[in-house]
Design an enzyme around this catalytic site. Structure first.
Site, PDB file in Angstrom:
ATOM      1  N   SER A 161       0.831  -1.196   0.000  1.00  0.00           N
ATOM      2  CA  SER A 161       0.000   0.000   0.000  1.00  0.00           C
ATOM      3  C   SER A 161       0.872   1.255   0.000  1.00  0.00           C
ATOM      4  O   SER A 161       1.663   1.467  -0.924  1.00  0.00           O
ATOM      5  CB  SER A 161      -0.965  -0.045   1.180  1.00  0.00           C
ATOM      6  OG  SER A 161      -1.978   0.914   1.047  1.00  0.00           O
ATOM      7  N   ASP A 259      -9.726  -4.793  -5.008  1.00  0.00           N
ATOM      8  CA  ASP A 259      -9.084  -3.589  -4.487  1.00  0.00           C
ATOM      9  C   ASP A 259      -9.365  -2.400  -5.411  1.00  0.00           C
ATOM     10  O   ASP A 259      -9.129  -2.485  -6.618  1.00  0.00           O
ATOM     11  CB  ASP A 259      -7.579  -3.834  -4.375  1.00  0.00           C
ATOM     12  CG  ASP A 259      -6.820  -2.716  -3.695  1.00  0.00           C
ATOM     13  OD1 ASP A 259      -7.460  -1.739  -3.254  1.00  0.00           O
ATOM     14  OD2 ASP A 259      -5.584  -2.832  -3.603  1.00  0.00           O
ATOM     15  N   HIS A 291      -7.901  -5.186  -0.622  1.00  0.00           N
ATOM     16  CA  HIS A 291      -6.652  -4.527  -0.272  1.00  0.00           C
ATOM     17  C   HIS A 291      -5.998  -5.152   0.967  1.00  0.00           C
ATOM     18  O   HIS A 291      -6.648  -5.362   1.987  1.00  0.00           O
ATOM     19  CB  HIS A 291      -6.944  -3.045  -0.021  1.00  0.00           C
ATOM     20  CG  HIS A 291      -5.750  -2.179   0.014  1.00  0.00           C
ATOM     21  ND1 HIS A 291      -4.943  -1.953  -1.082  1.00  0.00           N
ATOM     22  CD2 HIS A 291      -5.201  -1.457   1.023  1.00  0.00           C
ATOM     23  CE1 HIS A 291      -3.974  -1.137  -0.758  1.00  0.00           C
ATOM     24  NE2 HIS A 291      -4.094  -0.820   0.522  1.00  0.00           N
TER      25      HIS A 291
END
Length: 322
Positions: A161, A259, A291
């Site tokens: 991320s 995601d 995610h």
């Protein structure tokens, strides 16, 4: 009896954080702490070190308990996610995931604890991470575990991320720096990379609800007049450095089917493949997952497959120099 005064919220950064009208920052996740030490399930050791006392930047070092000084191991520098506003190296979910990665890959790993927004707006996280990489290059060779067990000629940057965005920018900065000469960075592993942009692409076009949520995250952490097209978050915005400047040959991009960020990861991979830079880019898509699912459910079969693929990439990137 009078009712308690209700909490007055000034800014709501769903689902991570809110800022009260008195300035208090309330984090709604990522605040749990797991101590370093020996993990009996993976037989991985870890310890914490403050590396930049002036800013409080610290690292959690990991190594297999079975490591031998006569056999140097690849070195991974890891940057955690959390939208730049939550989590830490001591987060139990990250700690468990990194124990699994170290055991699977047989590596030494440095997990970086950068400062968070809003107390420390961007680019603080990028600068802290660069300072940590500089410490690894200049002072890490004097730290006992790194000196005894790590091969500074076989380094991979890994992030999930927000940590993927950090890895990208550090790899660009490395190429023309002294740090890049002291550390041989061979690859980048990106898990669900947090890249973004003002103009929607892919699923963002129809999923306007989640698009607005992610817009809100970025505008909160980065006080920039460029908004979601700041080169820190959009690697293809005007003024963003060329991918040809990455200081490594190999890149692995991992995306998840559900995601909202997946199309940004795919675009990054496609631009790598079609660029003039030398080297190899790979992509892995995890079906049916969202995610950083592997952080929330590290024992699932798909999480184990992700860790195995990432471990394989790390060792493949290092194989050429063994």
């Amino acid at each position: 009896m009078a009712a308690d005064n209700p909490v007055e919220v000034s800014i709501d950064v769903f689902p991570y954080l809110r800022v009260l009208k008195d300035g208090t920052v309330q984090r709604l996740g990522g605040t749990e702490v797991a101590p370093a030490g020996l993990d009996p399930e993976t037989n991985v050791l870890s310890k914490d070190i403050v590396i930049i006392p002036e800013t409080g930047v610290s690292t959690r070092l990991y190594r297999p308990n079975s490591a031998k000084p006569e056999k140097k191991l690849p070195l991974v520098v890891y940057f955690h996610g959390g939208a730049f506003i939550i989590s830490s190296i001591a987060d139990p979910k990250y700690h468990a995931s990194l124990n699994n990665l170290v055991a699977e890959a047989g590596i030494v790993l440095v997990s970086v604890n950068y400062r968070l927004a809003p107390e420390h707006p961007l680019p603080a996280a990028y600068e802290d991470s660069w300072a940590a990489l500089d410490w690894v290059a200049l002072h890490g060779k004097h730290e006992a575990w790194l000196k005894e067990y790590a091969d500074f000629g076989r380094v991979v940057l890994v992030g999930d991320s927000a940590g993927s965005s950090i890895s990208h920018h550090l790899a660009l900065r490395l190429k023309k720096s002294d740090v890049g000469r002291d550390l041989k960075v061979l690859g980048i592993g990106m898990i669900n990379p947090y890249f973004w942009g003002s103009d929607p692409i892919g699923v963002e076009v129809t999923d306007q609800f989640r698009k607005k949520i992610v817009d809100n995250w970025w505008m909160f952490v980065c006080p920039s007049d460029k908004g979601c097209d700041d080169p820190f978050i959009n690697p293809f915005a005007d003024g963003a450095p060329s991918l040809a400047g990455l200081a490594c040959d190999k890149v692995l991009v991992i995306v998840a089917e559900k995601d909202i960020l997946k199309d940004r990861g795919r675009l990054y991979y496609e631009r790598l493949v079609n660029s003039e830079r030398p080297g190899k880019a790979e992509i892995m898509e995890i079906e049916g997952e969202d995610h950083v699912f592997h952080i929330f459910d590290p024992t699932s079969q798909k999480a184990k497959s992700l860790i195995k693929r990432l471990a394989s990439f790390i060792n493949e990137a290092n194989a050429a120099v063994v």
